[in-house]
Design a protein around this motif. Structure first.
Motif, PDB file in Angstrom:
ATOM      1  N   ILE A 141       0.819  -1.213   0.000  1.00  0.00           N
ATOM      2  CA  ILE A 141       0.000   0.000   0.000  1.00  0.00           C
ATOM      3  C   ILE A 141       0.856   1.268   0.000  1.00  0.00           C
ATOM      4  O   ILE A 141       0.584   2.195  -0.767  1.00  0.00           O
ATOM      5  CB  ILE A 141      -0.982  -0.025   1.186  1.00  0.00           C
ATOM      6  CG1 ILE A 141      -1.986  -1.172   1.005  1.00  0.00           C
ATOM      7  CG2 ILE A 141      -1.715   1.318   1.310  1.00  0.00           C
ATOM      8  CD1 ILE A 141      -2.979  -1.309   2.134  1.00  0.00           C
ATOM      9  N   PRO A 142       1.924   1.357   0.832  1.00  0.00           N
ATOM     10  CA  PRO A 142       2.776   2.552   0.747  1.00  0.00           C
ATOM     11  C   PRO A 142       3.371   2.772  -0.644  1.00  0.00           C
ATOM     12  O   PRO A 142       3.445   3.910  -1.113  1.00  0.00           O
ATOM     13  CB  PRO A 142       3.871   2.272   1.780  1.00  0.00           C
ATOM     14  CG  PRO A 142       3.227   1.355   2.769  1.00  0.00           C
ATOM     15  CD  PRO A 142       2.317   0.493   1.960  1.00  0.00           C
ATOM     16  N   ASN A 143       3.787   1.698  -1.309  1.00  0.00           N
ATOM     17  CA  ASN A 143       4.320   1.837  -2.666  1.00  0.00           C
ATOM     18  C   ASN A 143       3.242   2.315  -3.632  1.00  0.00           C
ATOM     19  O   ASN A 143       3.503   3.151  -4.515  1.00  0.00           O
ATOM     20  CB  ASN A 143       4.894   0.510  -3.161  1.00  0.00           C
ATOM     21  CG  ASN A 143       6.247   0.202  -2.558  1.00  0.00           C
ATOM     22  OD1 ASN A 143       6.996   1.108  -2.192  1.00  0.00           O
ATOM     23  ND2 ASN A 143       6.569  -1.070  -2.438  1.00  0.00           N
ATOM     24  N   PHE A 144       2.023   1.805  -3.468  1.00  0.00           N
ATOM     25  CA  PHE A 144       0.925   2.229  -4.338  1.00  0.00           C
ATOM     26  C   PHE A 144       0.629   3.714  -4.142  1.00  0.00           C
ATOM     27  O   PHE A 144       0.454   4.459  -5.118  1.00  0.00           O
ATOM     28  CB  PHE A 144      -0.326   1.397  -4.038  1.00  0.00           C
ATOM     29  CG  PHE A 144      -1.551   1.877  -4.778  1.00  0.00           C
ATOM     30  CD1 PHE A 144      -1.756   1.520  -6.098  1.00  0.00           C
ATOM     31  CD2 PHE A 144      -2.484   2.701  -4.156  1.00  0.00           C
ATOM     32  CE1 PHE A 144      -2.877   1.971  -6.792  1.00  0.00           C
ATOM     33  CE2 PHE A 144      -3.596   3.151  -4.838  1.00  0.00           C
ATOM     34  CZ  PHE A 144      -3.790   2.785  -6.153  1.00  0.00           C
ATOM     35  N   VAL A 145       0.578   4.157  -2.882  1.00  0.00           N
ATOM     36  CA  VAL A 145       0.302   5.566  -2.596  1.00  0.00           C
ATOM     37  C   VAL A 145       1.413   6.450  -3.164  1.00  0.00           C
ATOM     38  O   VAL A 145       1.156   7.516  -3.739  1.00  0.00           O
ATOM     39  CB  VAL A 145       0.156   5.782  -1.073  1.00  0.00           C
ATOM     40  CG1 VAL A 145       0.037   7.269  -0.748  1.00  0.00           C
ATOM     41  CG2 VAL A 145      -1.066   5.034  -0.544  1.00  0.00           C
ATOM     42  N   LEU A 146       2.677   5.999  -3.026  1.00  0.00           N
ATOM     43  CA  LEU A 146       3.795   6.777  -3.542  1.00  0.00           C
ATOM     44  C   LEU A 146       3.732   6.893  -5.062  1.00  0.00           C
ATOM     45  O   LEU A 146       3.907   7.991  -5.621  1.00  0.00           O
ATOM     46  CB  LEU A 146       5.117   6.128  -3.130  1.00  0.00           C
ATOM     47  CG  LEU A 146       6.400   6.806  -3.639  1.00  0.00           C
ATOM     48  CD1 LEU A 146       6.488   8.236  -3.119  1.00  0.00           C
ATOM     49  CD2 LEU A 146       7.625   6.000  -3.226  1.00  0.00           C
ATOM     50  N   MET A 147       3.450   5.780  -5.753  1.00  0.00           N
ATOM     51  CA  MET A 147       3.350   5.827  -7.211  1.00  0.00           C
ATOM     52  C   MET A 147       2.169   6.680  -7.654  1.00  0.00           C
ATOM     53  O   MET A 147       2.241   7.387  -8.664  1.00  0.00           O
ATOM     54  CB  MET A 147       3.203   4.399  -7.777  1.00  0.00           C
ATOM     55  CG  MET A 147       4.432   3.522  -7.581  1.00  0.00           C
ATOM     56  SD  MET A 147       5.950   4.200  -8.286  1.00  0.00           S
ATOM     57  CE  MET A 147       6.795   4.732  -6.788  1.00  0.00           C
ATOM     58  N   ARG A 148       1.077   6.653  -6.895  1.00  0.00           N
ATOM     59  CA  ARG A 148      -0.073   7.493  -7.222  1.00  0.00           C
ATOM     60  C   ARG A 148       0.264   8.965  -7.081  1.00  0.00           C
ATOM     61  O   ARG A 148      -0.073   9.781  -7.950  1.00  0.00           O
ATOM     62  CB  ARG A 148      -1.250   7.133  -6.311  1.00  0.00           C
ATOM     63  CG  ARG A 148      -2.546   7.901  -6.606  1.00  0.00           C
ATOM     64  CD  ARG A 148      -3.497   7.817  -5.443  1.00  0.00           C
ATOM     65  NE  ARG A 148      -2.923   8.426  -4.239  1.00  0.00           N
ATOM     66  CZ  ARG A 148      -3.484   8.357  -3.034  1.00  0.00           C
ATOM     67  NH1 ARG A 148      -4.609   7.671  -2.870  1.00  0.00           N
ATOM     68  NH2 ARG A 148      -2.908   8.931  -2.003  1.00  0.00           N
ATOM     69  N   ASP A 149       0.955   9.311  -5.995  1.00  0.00           N
ATOM     70  CA  ASP A 149       1.324  10.712  -5.774  1.00  0.00           C
ATOM     71  C   ASP A 149       2.324  11.200  -6.819  1.00  0.00           C
ATOM     72  O   ASP A 149       2.370  12.406  -7.135  1.00  0.00           O
ATOM     73  CB  ASP A 149       1.908  10.894  -4.371  1.00  0.00           C
ATOM     74  CG  ASP A 149       0.870  10.660  -3.276  1.00  0.00           C
ATOM     75  OD1 ASP A 149      -0.338  10.685  -3.593  1.00  0.00           O
ATOM     76  OD2 ASP A 149       1.266  10.438  -2.112  1.00  0.00           O
ATOM     77  N   LEU A 150       3.136  10.290  -7.356  1.00  0.00           N
ATOM     78  CA  LEU A 150       4.092  10.663  -8.394  1.00  0.00           C
ATOM     79  C   LEU A 150       3.471  10.646  -9.785  1.00  0.00           C
ATOM     80  O   LEU A 150       4.150  10.988 -10.767  1.00  0.00           O
ATOM     81  CB  LEU A 150       5.301   9.713  -8.365  1.00  0.00           C
ATOM     82  CG  LEU A 150       6.186   9.787  -7.118  1.00  0.00           C
ATOM     83  CD1 LEU A 150       7.271   8.717  -7.177  1.00  0.00           C
ATOM     84  CD2 LEU A 150       6.826  11.166  -6.998  1.00  0.00           C
ATOM     85  N   GLY A 151       2.205  10.239  -9.868  1.00  0.00           N
ATOM     86  CA  GLY A 151       1.531  10.195 -11.159  1.00  0.00           C
ATOM     87  C   GLY A 151       2.006   9.076 -12.061  1.00  0.00           C
ATOM     88  O   GLY A 151       1.987   9.210 -13.292  1.00  0.00           O
TER      89      GLY A 151
END
Length: 221
Positions: A141-151
């Motif tokens: 989940i942290p990786n998913f949130v990070l990739m989402r925030d980076l677009g």
């Protein structure tokens, strides 16, 4: 002459244990195979049965894109188009990038830990080893949130980025391997003016390759 081994109670018990272990190992795979032939609407009602009541190949047709949108929805799908060829190509590209880039990065880090002393190296290496105790599901989940925030969602870079750099086990394994390399050759190269990068690329990596090709024996010639 054919030798027939004597049947003993101990041998029978051993075979019984082996057969039981084999059944326990294969049984979940059989259930997976059975489930692939079960219609979506019967997935939960027949979950405890060994065989499906109404076997269907619609699940396989859906994977290979042989169902129309209406047929896919009727079979219990979302109606989204599935291209198995594109998925396989993406998997090969993803795996290839991870294997090549991550192995190279891990080799660089492992060689630094094995041959280049620096302040805090033991603490940093301990952090790498400790990272192996963190389950991958914890970082999902942290990786998913990070990739989402980076677009970077729905992109190859977004899938590769979390695995692009290094892995704790690979660094640990390669470090132990580099420690076992003959150090006298590297010291001779240092006397000739070679820096750490030159030694890594022209000595450590070729020696590693020869070690693999020679079946675990170093060839100094």
């Amino acid at each position: 002459m054919i030798l027939i081994k004597k049947i003993t109670p101990a041998r029978c018990v051993a075979w019984l244990i082996l057969i039981t272990m084999l059944v326990v190992t294969i049984f979940p795979l059989l259930f997976v195979a059975k489930t692939s032939f079960v219609p979506a609407e019967e997935l939960y009602t027949t979950s405890t049965q060994l065989l499906p009541d109404n076997p269907t190949t619609s699940n396989y047709k859906k994977i290979f894109g042989l169902l129309s949108t209406e047929e896919s929805i009727a079979a219990g799908g979302s109606g989204a188009n599935i291209n198995i060829t594109t998925s396989m190509i993406n998997s090969v590209i993803f795996t290839g990038i991870i294997v090549i880039v991550q192995t190279f990065n891990c080799a660089l880090a492992a060689y630094a830990f094995a041959r280049i002393p620096f302040y805090g190296s033991r603490l940093l290496f301990g952090a790498f080893v400790a990272s192996m105790m963190i389950p991958s599901v914890v970082t999902l989940i942290p990786n998913f949130v990070l990739m989402r925030d980076l677009g970077l969602l729905n992109s190859m870079l977004g899938m590769v980025a979390p695995f692009f750099l290094m892995h704790g086990f690979a660094v640990f394994f390669l470090r132990q391997f580099f420690i076992s390399l003959p150090k006298d050759i590297e010291e001779a190269a240092q006397l000739d003016g070679a820096n750490s990068f030159m030694i890594f690329f022209k000595i450590a990596l070729p020696l590693s390759w020869n070690f693999i090709n020679d079946g675990g024996h170093f060839n100094h010639h």
